[in-house]
Write an enzyme that holds these catalytic residues in place. Structure first.
Site, PDB file in Angstrom:
ATOM      1  N   ARG A  37      12.834 -47.392 -24.633  1.00  0.00           N
ATOM      2  CA  ARG A  37      12.009 -46.627 -25.570  1.00  0.00           C
ATOM      3  C   ARG A  37      12.705 -46.389 -26.912  1.00  0.00           C
ATOM      4  O   ARG A  37      12.511 -45.351 -27.549  1.00  0.00           O
ATOM      5  CB  ARG A  37      11.604 -45.264 -24.985  1.00  0.00           C
ATOM      6  CG  ARG A  37      10.595 -45.350 -23.869  1.00  0.00           C
ATOM      7  CD  ARG A  37       9.186 -45.522 -24.408  1.00  0.00           C
ATOM      8  NE  ARG A  37       8.266 -45.863 -23.343  1.00  0.00           N
ATOM      9  CZ  ARG A  37       7.624 -44.966 -22.603  1.00  0.00           C
ATOM     10  NH1 ARG A  37       7.756 -43.702 -22.831  1.00  0.00           N
ATOM     11  NH2 ARG A  37       6.824 -45.378 -21.644  1.00  0.00           N
ATOM     12  N   ARG A  41       8.469 -42.609 -30.559  1.00  0.00           N
ATOM     13  CA  ARG A  41       8.258 -41.381 -31.332  1.00  0.00           C
ATOM     14  C   ARG A  41       9.513 -40.712 -31.869  1.00  0.00           C
ATOM     15  O   ARG A  41       9.421 -39.831 -32.716  1.00  0.00           O
ATOM     16  CB  ARG A  41       7.453 -40.382 -30.484  1.00  0.00           C
ATOM     17  CG  ARG A  41       5.985 -40.744 -30.424  1.00  0.00           C
ATOM     18  CD  ARG A  41       5.237 -39.883 -29.425  1.00  0.00           C
ATOM     19  NE  ARG A  41       5.624 -40.221 -28.076  1.00  0.00           N
ATOM     20  CZ  ARG A  41       5.050 -39.732 -26.980  1.00  0.00           C
ATOM     21  NH1 ARG A  41       4.075 -38.855 -27.081  1.00  0.00           N
ATOM     22  NH2 ARG A  41       5.465 -40.100 -25.791  1.00  0.00           N
ATOM     23  N   ARG A  50       2.171 -45.691 -36.884  1.00  0.00           N
ATOM     24  CA  ARG A  50       1.213 -45.481 -35.797  1.00  0.00           C
ATOM     25  C   ARG A  50       0.085 -44.527 -36.182  1.00  0.00           C
ATOM     26  O   ARG A  50      -0.884 -44.402 -35.430  1.00  0.00           O
ATOM     27  CB  ARG A  50       1.940 -44.953 -34.554  1.00  0.00           C
ATOM     28  CG  ARG A  50       2.565 -46.007 -33.651  1.00  0.00           C
ATOM     29  CD  ARG A  50       1.519 -46.811 -32.883  1.00  0.00           C
ATOM     30  NE  ARG A  50       0.452 -45.957 -32.360  1.00  0.00           N
ATOM     31  CZ  ARG A  50       0.556 -45.170 -31.296  1.00  0.00           C
ATOM     32  NH1 ARG A  50       1.648 -45.172 -30.585  1.00  0.00           N
ATOM     33  NH2 ARG A  50      -0.438 -44.398 -30.916  1.00  0.00           N
ATOM     34  N   ASP A  86       3.246 -52.351 -23.634  1.00  0.00           N
ATOM     35  CA  ASP A  86       3.238 -51.371 -22.559  1.00  0.00           C
ATOM     36  C   ASP A  86       2.964 -52.101 -21.253  1.00  0.00           C
ATOM     37  O   ASP A  86       2.353 -53.172 -21.248  1.00  0.00           O
ATOM     38  CB  ASP A  86       2.179 -50.293 -22.790  1.00  0.00           C
ATOM     39  CG  ASP A  86       2.430 -49.091 -21.898  1.00  0.00           C
ATOM     40  OD1 ASP A  86       3.211 -48.208 -22.290  1.00  0.00           O
ATOM     41  OD2 ASP A  86       1.888 -49.058 -20.769  1.00  0.00           O
ATOM     42  N   TYR A 161      -0.280 -46.599 -10.923  1.00  0.00           N
ATOM     43  CA  TYR A 161      -1.251 -46.195 -11.951  1.00  0.00           C
ATOM     44  C   TYR A 161      -2.672 -46.566 -11.547  1.00  0.00           C
ATOM     45  O   TYR A 161      -3.617 -45.793 -11.728  1.00  0.00           O
ATOM     46  CB  TYR A 161      -0.902 -46.818 -13.310  1.00  0.00           C
ATOM     47  CG  TYR A 161       0.251 -46.127 -13.988  1.00  0.00           C
ATOM     48  CD1 TYR A 161       0.122 -44.816 -14.449  1.00  0.00           C
ATOM     49  CD2 TYR A 161       1.475 -46.759 -14.164  1.00  0.00           C
ATOM     50  CE1 TYR A 161       1.181 -44.162 -15.059  1.00  0.00           C
ATOM     51  CE2 TYR A 161       2.541 -46.120 -14.785  1.00  0.00           C
ATOM     52  CZ  TYR A 161       2.391 -44.823 -15.221  1.00  0.00           C
ATOM     53  OH  TYR A 161       3.438 -44.176 -15.817  1.00  0.00           O
TER      54      TYR A 161
HETATM   55  O1  CP3 Z   1      11.118 -49.348 -26.847  1.00  0.00           O
HETATM   56  C1  CP3 Z   1      10.663 -49.711 -25.742  1.00  0.00           C
HETATM   57  O2  CP3 Z   1      11.179 -49.391 -24.656  1.00  0.00           O
HETATM   58  C2  CP3 Z   1       9.487 -50.689 -25.733  1.00  0.00           C
HETATM   59  C3  CP3 Z   1       8.212 -50.163 -25.551  1.00  0.00           C
HETATM   60  C4  CP3 Z   1       7.683 -49.662 -24.231  1.00  0.00           C
HETATM   61  C5  CP3 Z   1       6.575 -48.786 -24.195  1.00  0.00           C
HETATM   62  N1  CP3 Z   1       6.167 -48.643 -22.911  1.00  0.00           N
HETATM   63  C6  CP3 Z   1       5.959 -48.189 -25.381  1.00  0.00           C
HETATM   64  C7  CP3 Z   1       5.251 -46.915 -25.221  1.00  0.00           C
HETATM   65  C8  CP3 Z   1       7.975 -49.996 -22.908  1.00  0.00           C
HETATM   66  C9  CP3 Z   1       9.084 -50.875 -22.382  1.00  0.00           C
HETATM   67  C10 CP3 Z   1       7.006 -49.339 -22.087  1.00  0.00           C
HETATM   68  C11 CP3 Z   1       6.919 -49.496 -20.635  1.00  0.00           C
HETATM   69  C12 CP3 Z   1       6.274 -48.442 -19.852  1.00  0.00           C
HETATM   70  N2  CP3 Z   1       5.051 -47.880 -20.065  1.00  0.00           N
HETATM   71  C13 CP3 Z   1       6.781 -47.926 -18.650  1.00  0.00           C
HETATM   72  C14 CP3 Z   1       8.076 -48.349 -18.025  1.00  0.00           C
HETATM   73  C15 CP3 Z   1       9.211 -47.723 -18.741  1.00  0.00           C
HETATM   74  C16 CP3 Z   1       9.472 -46.296 -18.348  1.00  0.00           C
HETATM   75  O3  CP3 Z   1       9.412 -45.444 -19.232  1.00  0.00           O
HETATM   76  O4  CP3 Z   1       9.771 -46.070 -17.167  1.00  0.00           O
HETATM   77  C17 CP3 Z   1       5.875 -46.981 -18.165  1.00  0.00           C
HETATM   78  C18 CP3 Z   1       6.020 -46.140 -16.916  1.00  0.00           C
HETATM   79  C19 CP3 Z   1       4.767 -46.975 -19.051  1.00  0.00           C
HETATM   80  C20 CP3 Z   1       3.529 -46.166 -18.965  1.00  0.00           C
HETATM   81  C21 CP3 Z   1       3.444 -45.254 -20.124  1.00  0.00           C
HETATM   82  N3  CP3 Z   1       3.019 -45.646 -21.373  1.00  0.00           N
HETATM   83  C22 CP3 Z   1       3.846 -43.886 -20.235  1.00  0.00           C
HETATM   84  C23 CP3 Z   1       4.383 -43.058 -19.081  1.00  0.00           C
HETATM   85  C24 CP3 Z   1       3.647 -43.489 -21.556  1.00  0.00           C
HETATM   86  C25 CP3 Z   1       4.013 -42.161 -22.194  1.00  0.00           C
HETATM   87  C26 CP3 Z   1       2.844 -41.265 -22.434  1.00  0.00           C
HETATM   88  C27 CP3 Z   1       3.213 -40.185 -23.456  1.00  0.00           C
HETATM   89  O5  CP3 Z   1       2.486 -40.089 -24.451  1.00  0.00           O
HETATM   90  O6  CP3 Z   1       4.207 -39.492 -23.252  1.00  0.00           O
HETATM   91  C28 CP3 Z   1       3.134 -44.591 -22.248  1.00  0.00           C
HETATM   92  C29 CP3 Z   1       2.814 -44.676 -23.686  1.00  0.00           C
HETATM   93  C30 CP3 Z   1       3.853 -45.336 -24.499  1.00  0.00           C
HETATM   94  N4  CP3 Z   1       4.343 -46.574 -24.242  1.00  0.00           N
HETATM   95  C31 CP3 Z   1       4.451 -44.834 -25.676  1.00  0.00           C
HETATM   96  C32 CP3 Z   1       5.311 -45.828 -26.148  1.00  0.00           C
HETATM   97  C33 CP3 Z   1       6.144 -45.808 -27.404  1.00  0.00           C
HETATM   98  C34 CP3 Z   1       4.139 -43.502 -26.322  1.00  0.00           C
HETATM   99  C35 CP3 Z   1       2.827 -43.632 -27.029  1.00  0.00           C
HETATM  100  C36 CP3 Z   1       2.838 -43.079 -28.437  1.00  0.00           C
HETATM  101  O7  CP3 Z   1       3.761 -43.348 -29.211  1.00  0.00           O
HETATM  102  O8  CP3 Z   1       1.846 -42.421 -28.761  1.00  0.00           O
END
Ligand code: CP3
Length: 354
Positions: A37, A41, A50, A86, A161
């Protein structure tokens, strides 16, 4: 050979990078470091681009994906980029009705709990995601010798999920399905393994130099359930990309009890979260794999001397591994001060130089 520095530079490719070499257990000039990540954010430049664009939409716009993927590389000088996408993107691409709700995570319109519900899924092909190929190519062209890590969600975490309908603390519907209808569970995971494997292959064929399989929530399972219900499906994903000759990182949260099994599923690198020390992880892995990790993301909120001491310990512990990629034990928390991340990268490079 010998020659001028420019000849030297011309030989540097992602395949010779510290990240790929460490993943293969080869000597490196310094320990490679990147952060799960790292794009997200914590960065004001991420929040700016974004603005007004939904998460899943941002993942499908190549110019935005390219910019967001490169932001942490420019800012922190990390040793790898991770593709901005994602784990649910390929599920949406095959037609699953889902969304990522800010502050919540992926939410699925019709959870998969019966055989009829499986009809929501089908095989993923490159034609479903031409934008992913386009994005990866554009990023790789910008990165030069720095590697891009492609990724996908592992079958268990994706299934969680889909079966729960959204994020879950206890995974009760998932576990009920797994134990209550093992045949349906197996068919669901086999279909998800195809989708994940195809998503990884598309990224590597477009130029990614390593892959990470995220089984974020599989730490919810005891060993016997992992071996009985999950391992073969993750192994199918990992063996399905073995011919591509890129290192495979296998990561989950709270997976201290599963580390050896996650390695045996077909990984080159086992991701370790912050609950297990690298020293203990290495003992559990029997010296067979490189490791990635494992600074607690919450520690980045502590005073710098605390962070510095912990980073030094982790780098020291990692020296006993066949290869060590420095990372957090899970993703960067949104409120993290990005300057602290930049400082951690510089520190790792300095203290691990050989
Ligand atoms: O920088 C990186 O790591 C690359 C981008 C990345 C994202 N999601 C972007 C993202 C990666 C590798 C993921 C994978 C992902 N998505 C996982 C596995 C990694 C982990 O954290 O264990 C999982 C479980 C998800 C599912 C998911 N998507 C979650 C739990 C969330 C967070 C929700 C929140 O708002 O807190 C997301 C959304 C997400 N994916 C965000 C990002 C940057 C946040 C969205 C935003 O910026 O509004």
């Amino acid at each position: 050979m010998g020659g001028s520095p420019s000849c030297e530079d011309a030989r540097v490719t992602p395949a010779d990078s510290a990240l790929v070499r460490a993943a293969r257990g080869l000597p490196v000039a310094h320990a490679p470091v990147w952060f799960m990540r790292q794009a997200g954010r914590s960065l004001p430049e991420y929040r700016a681009v974004r603005e007004g664009v939904a998460m899943l939409e941002s993942c499908r716009r190549p110019e935005l994906v390219t910019e967001i993927t490169l932001q942490p590389v420019r800012r922190h000088d990390v040793d790898a980029a991770i593709f901005f996408s994602d784990i649910v993107v390929p599920l949406q691409a095959v037609g699953v009705d889902l969304d990522i709700v800010p502050g919540v995570g992926p939410v699925v319109a019709r959870p998969i709990r019966s055989r009829a519900d499986l009809a929501q899924l089908r095989d993923l092909t490159a034609e479903d995601v031409p934008d992913i190929t386009e994005s990866v190519r554009a990023i790789v062209a910008e990165l030069g010798a720095r590697p891009l890590i492609g990724f996908a969600g592992a079958p268990f975490t994706l299934a969680s999920y889909l079966v729960e309908g959204g994020p879950s603390k206890n995974h009760e519907h998932t576990k009920a399905l797994m134990h209550g209808d093992p045949e349906l569970w197996s068919d669901l995971c086999a279909q998800l393994a195809q989708i994940s494997g195809a998503f990884l292959r598309i990224q590597v064929e477009a130029g990614a130099s390593a892959i990470q399989l995220f089984d974020s929530w599989v730490g919810a399972l005891p060993r016997r359930d992992y071996t009985r219900f999950v391992m073969e499906h993750s192994a199918a994903v990992l063996s399905g990309v073995a011919d591509l000759d890129v290192p495979r990182i296998h990561f989950g949260v709270g997976t201290g009890e599963l580390l050896d099994l996650m390695g045996a599923a077909g990984a080159d690198v086992v991701g370790v979260d912050y609950r297990v020390s690298l020293t203990d992880a290495l003992a559990r892995l029997g010296g067979s794999y490189a490791v990635q990790g494992n600074l607690d993301p919450a520690l980045l909120f502590a005073p710098w001397p605390v962070i510095e001491a912990r980073v030094r310990e982790i780098v020291e512990e990692g020296r006993a591994a066949p290869g060590h990629i420095v990372n957090l034990g899970h993703g960067v928390l949104p409120a993290t001060d990005p300057d602290v991340l930049t400082r951690v990268v510089a520190l790792v490079h300095e203290i691990s130089a050989r």
